[in-house]
Design a protein around this motif. Structure first.
Motif, PDB file in Angstrom:
ATOM      1  N   ARG A   1       0.847  -1.198   0.000  1.00 45.90           N
ATOM      2  CA  ARG A   1       0.000   0.000   0.000  1.00 45.90           C
ATOM      3  C   ARG A   1       0.877   1.241   0.000  1.00 45.90           C
ATOM      4  NH1 ARG A   1      -5.488   0.574   3.395  1.00 45.90           N
ATOM      5  NH2 ARG A   1      -6.046  -0.823   1.670  1.00 45.90           N
ATOM      6  N   THR A   2       0.643   2.123  -0.951  1.00 47.94           N
ATOM      7  CA  THR A   2       1.481   3.302  -1.114  1.00 47.94           C
ATOM      8  C   THR A   2       0.713   4.594  -0.868  1.00 47.94           C
ATOM      9  OG1 THR A   2       1.039   3.119  -3.492  1.00 47.94           O
ATOM     10  CG2 THR A   2       3.164   2.302  -2.701  1.00 47.94           C
ATOM     11  N   ARG A   3       1.475   5.622  -0.527  1.00 48.56           N
ATOM     12  CA  ARG A   3       0.945   6.959  -0.317  1.00 48.56           C
ATOM     13  C   ARG A   3       1.854   7.913  -1.078  1.00 48.56           C
ATOM     14  NH1 ARG A   3      -3.744   9.596   0.965  1.00 48.56           N
ATOM     15  NH2 ARG A   3      -3.509  11.210   2.536  1.00 48.56           N
ATOM     16  N   TYR A   4       1.299   8.588  -2.074  1.00 44.89           N
ATOM     17  CA  TYR A   4       2.063   9.523  -2.889  1.00 44.89           C
ATOM     18  C   TYR A   4       1.482  10.930  -2.737  1.00 44.89           C
ATOM     19  CZ  TYR A   4       4.048   5.404  -5.237  1.00 44.89           C
ATOM     20  OH  TYR A   4       4.686   4.229  -5.509  1.00 44.89           O
ATOM     21  N   TYR A   5       2.363  11.929  -2.869  1.00 44.82           N
ATOM     22  CA  TYR A   5       1.945  13.318  -2.705  1.00 44.82           C
ATOM     23  C   TYR A   5       2.533  14.187  -3.814  1.00 44.82           C
ATOM     24  CZ  TYR A   5       0.900  11.995   2.163  1.00 44.82           C
ATOM     25  OH  TYR A   5       0.422  11.389   3.302  1.00 44.82           O
ATOM     26  N   LEU A   6       1.767  15.216  -4.186  1.00 43.42           N
ATOM     27  CA  LEU A   6       2.218  16.235  -5.122  1.00 43.42           C
ATOM     28  C   LEU A   6       1.964  17.612  -4.531  1.00 43.42           C
ATOM     29  CD1 LEU A   6       0.696  14.959  -8.502  1.00 43.42           C
ATOM     30  CD2 LEU A   6       3.117  14.853  -7.827  1.00 43.42           C
ATOM     31  N   GLN A   7       2.919  18.514  -4.686  1.00 44.55           N
ATOM     32  CA  GLN A   7       2.676  19.912  -4.353  1.00 44.55           C
ATOM     33  C   GLN A   7       1.695  20.501  -5.354  1.00 44.55           C
ATOM     34  OE1 GLN A   7       6.171  22.409  -4.543  1.00 44.55           O
ATOM     35  NE2 GLN A   7       4.966  24.308  -4.521  1.00 44.55           N
ATOM     36  N   VAL A   8       0.648  21.164  -4.843  1.00 43.91           N
ATOM     37  CA  VAL A   8      -0.333  21.839  -5.698  1.00 43.91           C
ATOM     38  C   VAL A   8      -0.617  23.212  -5.107  1.00 43.91           C
ATOM     39  CG1 VAL A   8      -1.413  19.700  -6.510  1.00 43.91           C
ATOM     40  CG2 VAL A   8      -2.283  20.806  -4.434  1.00 43.91           C
ATOM     41  N   PRO A   9      -1.144  24.147  -5.889  1.00 41.51           N
ATOM     42  CA  PRO A   9      -1.489  25.461  -5.347  1.00 41.51           C
ATOM     43  C   PRO A   9      -2.498  25.342  -4.198  1.00 41.51           C
ATOM     44  CG  PRO A   9      -1.517  25.510  -7.740  1.00 41.51           C
ATOM     45  CD  PRO A   9      -1.372  24.071  -7.350  1.00 41.51           C
ATOM     46  N   ALA A  10      -2.447  26.272  -3.278  1.00 43.55           N
ATOM     47  CA  ALA A  10      -3.309  26.222  -2.095  1.00 43.55           C
ATOM     48  C   ALA A  10      -4.788  26.204  -2.456  1.00 43.55           C
ATOM     49  CB  ALA A  10      -3.002  27.406  -1.181  1.00 43.55           C
ATOM     50  N   GLU A  11      -5.145  26.824  -3.568  1.00 45.16           N
ATOM     51  CA  GLU A  11      -6.566  26.919  -3.952  1.00 45.16           C
ATOM     52  C   GLU A  11      -7.014  25.749  -4.834  1.00 45.16           C
ATOM     53  OE1 GLU A  11      -4.082  29.139  -6.946  1.00 45.16           O
ATOM     54  OE2 GLU A  11      -4.182  28.968  -4.748  1.00 45.16           O
ATOM     55  N   GLU A  12      -6.146  24.782  -5.080  1.00 43.59           N
ATOM     56  CA  GLU A  12      -6.475  23.657  -5.959  1.00 43.59           C
ATOM     57  C   GLU A  12      -7.632  22.828  -5.394  1.00 43.59           C
ATOM     58  OE1 GLU A  12      -6.935  22.304  -8.823  1.00 43.59           O
ATOM     59  OE2 GLU A  12      -4.804  22.340  -9.344  1.00 43.59           O
ATOM     60  N   LYS A  13      -8.416  22.218  -6.280  1.00 41.56           N
ATOM     61  CA  LYS A  13      -9.546  21.371  -5.888  1.00 41.56           C
ATOM     62  C   LYS A  13      -9.246  19.922  -6.250  1.00 41.56           C
ATOM     63  CE  LYS A  13     -11.996  24.977  -4.710  1.00 41.56           C
ATOM     64  NZ  LYS A  13     -12.218  25.296  -3.279  1.00 41.56           N
ATOM     65  N   VAL A  14      -9.563  19.010  -5.318  1.00 40.27           N
ATOM     66  CA  VAL A  14      -9.231  17.608  -5.527  1.00 40.27           C
ATOM     67  C   VAL A  14     -10.004  17.015  -6.711  1.00 40.27           C
ATOM     68  CG1 VAL A  14     -10.969  16.690  -3.929  1.00 40.27           C
ATOM     69  CG2 VAL A  14      -8.833  15.429  -4.315  1.00 40.27           C
TER      70      VAL A  14
END
Length: 394
Positions: A218-231
């Protein structure tokens, strides 16, 4: 109702404090606003410092962690198209970190408390601390439509950033330090094998990325996105494509993709409140401080708060050392600010900040290259990552 230590919040810090106190014969009652299933549904960090691992073992709840957790002796930094290994064990005299999800830590602590027969009241509402500046503090709360009172010697506020504990302290008694970052982390959880056998922190011109894991499957990955970004703007395919673009080619080629189990965006902030106590109420974990997750310090800082308060209360009840109570905040904050500094540094050096001028960008790139190119620099990173020592209570 009456107890010795009343604990607000049945997250990992409240449950760990309760278990440690119960094991030495100090009575506790935990009040939790949510139901157990909700508490267990929270997806949180999974990198445990050496100190927290040792504390869980001390509490008698380390068996499943030791059987199923993944011991990591290092991690990777990826930048400028290359990877650099930070050898934690070699740089810190043998210390490691444990990959074991916060949900599993919480599950183990819940099971241990239930086995011990210690009281946890879930789905309580309108919890309010009273008379915290006296030697007879108490809590009022509502449970099953009834208003109840819980008398105690001390109150531990383990109810998170939005909890009632800190909010019940007069604002003019607290000093707040805060920094809100102009980006967040878009994270997904997937049942896929990790792209690397250790965590990978990647700095890229398109933004930061982190390859983490919860287990070997099981993996957990993350990306930096702008603060106002919507999932909702991010399909699984868009996420995987963007992640590949931010990783070195060798890692991108090895990345196994799959459907996401959970997807969310977490804002990043640094936050500290001083002092971490008000009379006979003590703040622990997110109730007192928040760190950006880059340094993997949030849950671990909560554990060090637990260790400090537990050891102080142990001396209070066994030796009458009430003089130690007023030292709680001072002791905790020394370690908190060091962790805040490291988390801020990791965040600043690995993320892209909007509107940063070309000179500052070059300085940041050069600082990262300098630290990883120097044994002293790598040792500084490693000793902070595995966790600074807990301060002895004397």
């Amino acid at each position: 109702m009456k107890t010795q230590v009343a604990i607000i919040g049945a997250g990992p810090s409240g449950l760990l404090l309760g278990q440690l106190l119960h094991n030495v014969g100090i009575d506790t009652v935990i009040l939790e606003r949510q139901a157990p299933d909700y508490v267990l549904s929270r997806i949180r960090a999974g990198v445990l410092e050496q100190g927290m691992v040792d504390l869980l073992r001390q509490a008698g709840v380390g068996q499943r962690m030791d059987a199923e957790g993944l011991v990591h002796g290092g991690f990777e930094l990826a930048f400028d198209g290359r990877q650099v290994h930070i050898d934690l064990q070699a740089l810190t005299g043998g210390k490691t970190v444990m990959i074991y999800g916060q949900t599993e830590v919480t599950r183990d602590l819940m099971a241990a408390r239930q086995t011990a027969g210690a009281m946890t009241l879930y789905e309580t509402s309108n919890v309010q601390p009273h008379d915290m500046k006296t030697d007879r503090p108490y809590l009022t709360f509502e449970k099953d439509g009834e208003t109840c009172r819980l008398d105690c010697d001390y109150i531990a506020g383990c109810d998170g950033f939005h909890g009632v504990a800190r909010q019940s302290i007069p604002s003019d008694s607290l000093k707040i330090f805060e920094r809100v970052y102009p980006f967040g982390w878009l994270g997904i959880l997937a049942d896929t094998p990790p792209v690397h056998d250790e965590l990978v922190y990647a700095r890229h011109e398109r933004g930061f990325a982190l390859c983490s894991m919860r287990s070997a499957t099981r993996t957990r990955y993350y990306l930096q996105v702008p603060a106002e970004e919507k999932v909702e703007n991010w399909s699984d395919q868009r996420f995987w494509d963007e992640l590949k673009s931010r990783l070195p080619e060798t890692l991108a080629n090895d990345l196994v993709t799959g459907p996401s189990i959970e997807k969310s965006i977490a804002p990043l902030r640094s936050f500290v409140v001083e002092p971490m106590q008000y009379g006979r109420m003590f703040l622990l974990g997110d109730a007192a401080h928040i760190v950006p997750p880059t340094g993997a310090k949030g849950l671990n800082l909560a554990a060090s708060d637990v260790s400090t308060l537990f050891n102080i209360l142990l001396k209070v009840y066994r030796e009458g050392r009430t003089d130690l109570l007023e030292k709680y905040s001072e002791i905790c904050l020394r370690r908190v600010w060091k962790a805040e500094r490291f988390s801020w540094w990791m965040t600043s050096i690995l993320h892209n900040f909007p509107d940063t001028d070309a000179f500052s960008q070059r300085i940041t790139q050069t600082e990262l290259a300098y630290f990883v190119g120097s044994e002293a620099g790598r040792k500084t990173i490693a000793e902070n990552y595995v966790g600074l020592p807990y301060e002895a209570i004397e």
